[in-house]
Structures are given as C-alpha cells and as structure tokens.
Design an enzyme around this catalytic site. Sequence first.
Site, PDB file in Angstrom:
ATOM      1  N   LYS A 101      29.845 -20.173  35.189  1.00 51.93           N
ATOM      2  CA  LYS A 101      30.009 -19.200  36.155  1.00 51.93           C
ATOM      3  C   LYS A 101      29.366 -19.292  37.134  1.00 51.93           C
ATOM      4  CE  LYS A 101      31.790 -15.005  35.859  1.00 51.93           C
ATOM      5  NZ  LYS A 101      32.910 -14.544  35.090  1.00 51.93           N
ATOM      6  N   THR A 112      44.172 -10.065  34.712  1.00 53.31           N
ATOM      7  CA  THR A 112      42.909  -9.545  33.881  1.00 53.31           C
ATOM      8  C   THR A 112      43.550  -8.241  33.499  1.00 53.31           C
ATOM      9  OG1 THR A 112      41.591 -11.039  35.185  1.00 53.31           O
ATOM     10  CG2 THR A 112      40.843  -9.289  33.787  1.00 53.31           C
ATOM     11  N   ASP A 150      35.733 -13.305  40.956  1.00 50.98           N
ATOM     12  CA  ASP A 150      34.874 -12.387  40.138  1.00 50.98           C
ATOM     13  C   ASP A 150      34.734 -11.151  41.084  1.00 50.98           C
ATOM     14  OD1 ASP A 150      33.884 -12.344  37.197  1.00 50.98           O
ATOM     15  OD2 ASP A 150      32.345 -11.301  38.469  1.00 50.98           O
TER      16      ASP A 150
HETATM   17  N1  GLU Z   1      35.982 -13.836  36.445  1.00 51.06           N
HETATM   18  C1  GLU Z   1      37.178 -14.045  35.613  1.00 51.06           C
HETATM   19  C2  GLU Z   1      36.588 -13.811  34.214  1.00 51.06           C
HETATM   20  O1  GLU Z   1      35.422 -13.215  34.027  1.00 51.06           O
HETATM   21  C3  GLU Z   1      38.161 -15.113  35.586  1.00 51.06           C
HETATM   22  C4  GLU Z   1      37.559 -16.628  35.744  1.00 51.06           C
HETATM   23  C5  GLU Z   1      38.602 -17.643  36.217  1.00 51.06           C
HETATM   24  O2  GLU Z   1      39.896 -17.192  36.081  1.00 51.06           O
HETATM   25  O3  GLU Z   1      38.127 -18.751  35.885  1.00 51.06           O
HETATM   26  O4  GLU Z   1      37.158 -14.239  33.105  1.00 51.06           O
END
Ligand code: GLU
Length: 447
Positions: free
Chosen positions: A127, A211, A167
């Site tokens: 992250k 998501t 994100d």
């Molecule tokens: N930020 C998103 C998460 O919390 C997606 C991360 C991604 O697609 O790499 O899973």
Amino acid sequence: MLDEKLQPIFDDVLRRNPGELEFHQAVREVLDSLGAVVAKHPHYAENALIERICEPERQIIFRVPWIDDAGKVQINRGFRVQFNSALGPFKGGLRFHPSVLVGTIKFLGFEQTFKNALTGMPIGGGKGGSDFDPKGRSEAEVMRFCQSFMTELARHLGEYTDVPAGDIGVGQREIGYMFGQYKRMTNRYESGVLTGKGLTWGGSRVRTEATGYGAVYFVQRMLQRRGEDFAGRKVVVSGAGNVAIYTIEKAQELGGKVIACSDSNGYVMDESGIDLALLREIKERKRGRVSDYAKARGKSATYVEGGSVWDVPTDIAMPSATQNELNGEDARKLVKNGVRAVGEGANMPCLPEAVRVFADAKVLFGPGKATNAGGVATSALEMQQNASRDSWTFEETEERLATIMHGIHDRCAQTAEEYGEPGNYVLGANIAGFIRVAEAMRALGVV
Ligand code: GLU
C-alpha cells in the site's frame, strides 16, 4: 486474551511500531483469529513465520516537493509499504489524504496481504500514498503532485515488482498522470505497472465498479444462506466516493432501496431512494458534496450536517467511507433498529467493539478484507489482460468478478465452519488468508 504463543509477537509489534494505532488494531484482529490455527497446526508458528508476516518486507518514505498555482513550494510525504510478496508482486492502492501517516499505510498494507491472498490470485500485498490533500486543488496542481510523487516512486515499481492502483483520493485521473510520468521516465509502455487505468490506455472494464459491486455480491451471498436477499430491503451506505457509488448501483439493481449516504461533513437521507444519476453528476463530475445533492434533489432529501448516517434505521448497512467510522454505539443503534447484515466496503471501517456487538446479535458481518476484495481482484484481471494484450467484455469481466466474490465468500464460510465457528466470517477470512500466505512463505524459505 491472545494465545500464549501469539502474545509475545503482538507485544513486539507494539514495541517496534510505537503510536501506530491503526496498525496495532489490524494486527491484533488477525492474531485474535490465529490462536486456533497454531493450536491445530503448530508448524505455522515455526521459523518466526508470524513475526515475518507482521514485518513489511520494505518501507519507503520520501519527500514530494511540488509547486502550487501561486508559485509556492509545497512539501508532502510519500509512502510505499511493500508488505508481502510471497504470492506475487506487491499489489495495493495509493491513498492521498491529509490523515495519512506511515501507520495508516502499514495497516492498509497488512490488510491487503490477507485480502489479496483470499482472492486466490497471484498478488502480494502493499500500500502507499501521501498526506497530500487533493480537495480544492486545481487540475494542474494535482498533475504536478502526481508527477513529483511518481518521479521518486517509479524506481520501486514494475509489473513483476510492485503494482499500485487507486484508493481514497486516487482515481483514474491520478492514475493517468502517474502512468504518464512512469512511461516518460522509463521509456516503456508497461501497462501492467499500475491498475485502475482508463479503458483506452490499458484499463479493464468493471475495474471502476468492482469494489462496490463485489461488496454487494458478498453480502448477497451471506443473505442467501439465510434465505434472504436485497429485494425490498432498506440499505444505508456510508461515504459517497467510488466504493459507495457502485455499492448503491448494484444494491439498487438487486431491488434494494438505498435511503442514505454520507461524506465527512454529514449525511443525506432520501426516503424515495438515492437518485444515483444525480449523485454521480455531483460527486464524479462536479466533485461536490452530499449537501449539494440534497439541495439539488429537493423535497424528498434531508441533509443532516455533522450527523451519523448510522442513526438511519436500515436492514443492510454498508460502511464504505474509511477506517474506524462505525463504533460500538453506532453498532448498538443499528442492532436496535433491526439491521440484518453489515458488509464492509471500506478497509476496517468497524471498530473492534462494533464487530463484537454485531457478532453477539448474530448479525451477518462481512469483514473488509473479504467483502471489499472485488476491487483488487479486478485489478488482477486487469494485469492478466495487460499481460496477454487482450481486453474482455463487460459481461465476461463482471462474471469473473462475481465468481471470485462467491469463491471468497465460500472459502471464508467453510474455514469458519472447519474451525468450529460457523458464520464467523472474520475468523474465516483471517484464517483462510493467513494459510495461503503462510504456505507460500514456508515454501520460499526464510527470505
Ligand atoms: N485500494 C483498493 C483496496 O483497498 C484496491 C487496490 C488495488 O486494486 O490494487 O483493495
């Protein structure tokens, strides 16, 4: 109380990561689930495997200088925490928000490791982000910031090394500016280095929706096991960003009545159901607030400045804003008002006390690392399409997403049963995610 083998590991995490409360909370929650695993399979506690899982492989912190529209030099801090690459390249989003500290990114990277494992796809966990606040910044300022951020980050990335995405505060616009800068610096059109790209430049269909859609599929599957579904049910979604918008869309498609959503200033209640086209116009195009939605919507909507969206009685609650947004008191209110299912669209939105309240009341509860895994899973599908220079239709991609989400649900449910706690999706998600990472780590040796 933690298992006696796990307590010293947790004490060490507290000692070595002082003040990182969100990281402590995320680690504690996983360790709470692992007591039964190490009792049944002691080999998982050997060779400091759990200690290694709690320690990021690499943490990068850097200065991000940029010049604002007034010609003033601004300094932000950039982060990338490359948490675990046992299952594949580091994978996880970038968050741009003024509240971001290294502990925030560490908690998110830790969660991401287990989430990515649960998808069954070949992706490790990571992250990143910055304390940059995009709110109120011009298009040109956002571009300059993204370019400066990528100038430093690029050396740590690669389609086989580390693949960021969006994100909070990072959507397709920011991914575009960062991809442009990466392409310029490396002289390579390396599509697989970032996901969440636009459709004309290497993106995947359904990634934007994934998501939210995935979270609804997960909750639907939980409800179905009790012979229920979304049809005719009241739904409250917190937030009004990417996750919330596509949660609302899919919940409505399945016949749910979404009656409230929120942002950091307050919430809007709309008894006749949220008008999604209007909400999208205000949020996605005008980058406005939910108060603007209430104003434009007129009589059927009520805006409550500074209020908690969890005051609104609902059958299904989908916290989709940010971490620690739903506390014990909120949970008790929801239970009193008859909530039947809660699905975490955000990462760790429910405080541990809230999770306990839902468990005691036998409310179906889908933890974020399972429920919101659809975004990153579709990122992995984007990487797959990039690697094969292919692009799939909306229907095909959505079908794959639905299959993945049902798979995650079933894996969690089955694992919870195996460990004697049927219906405990928190336990199921933590154990199933852990075992997949742990197996790969054991095979790869002490590295
Ligand atoms: N930020 C998103 C998460 O919390 C997606 C991360 C991604 O697609 O790499 O899973």
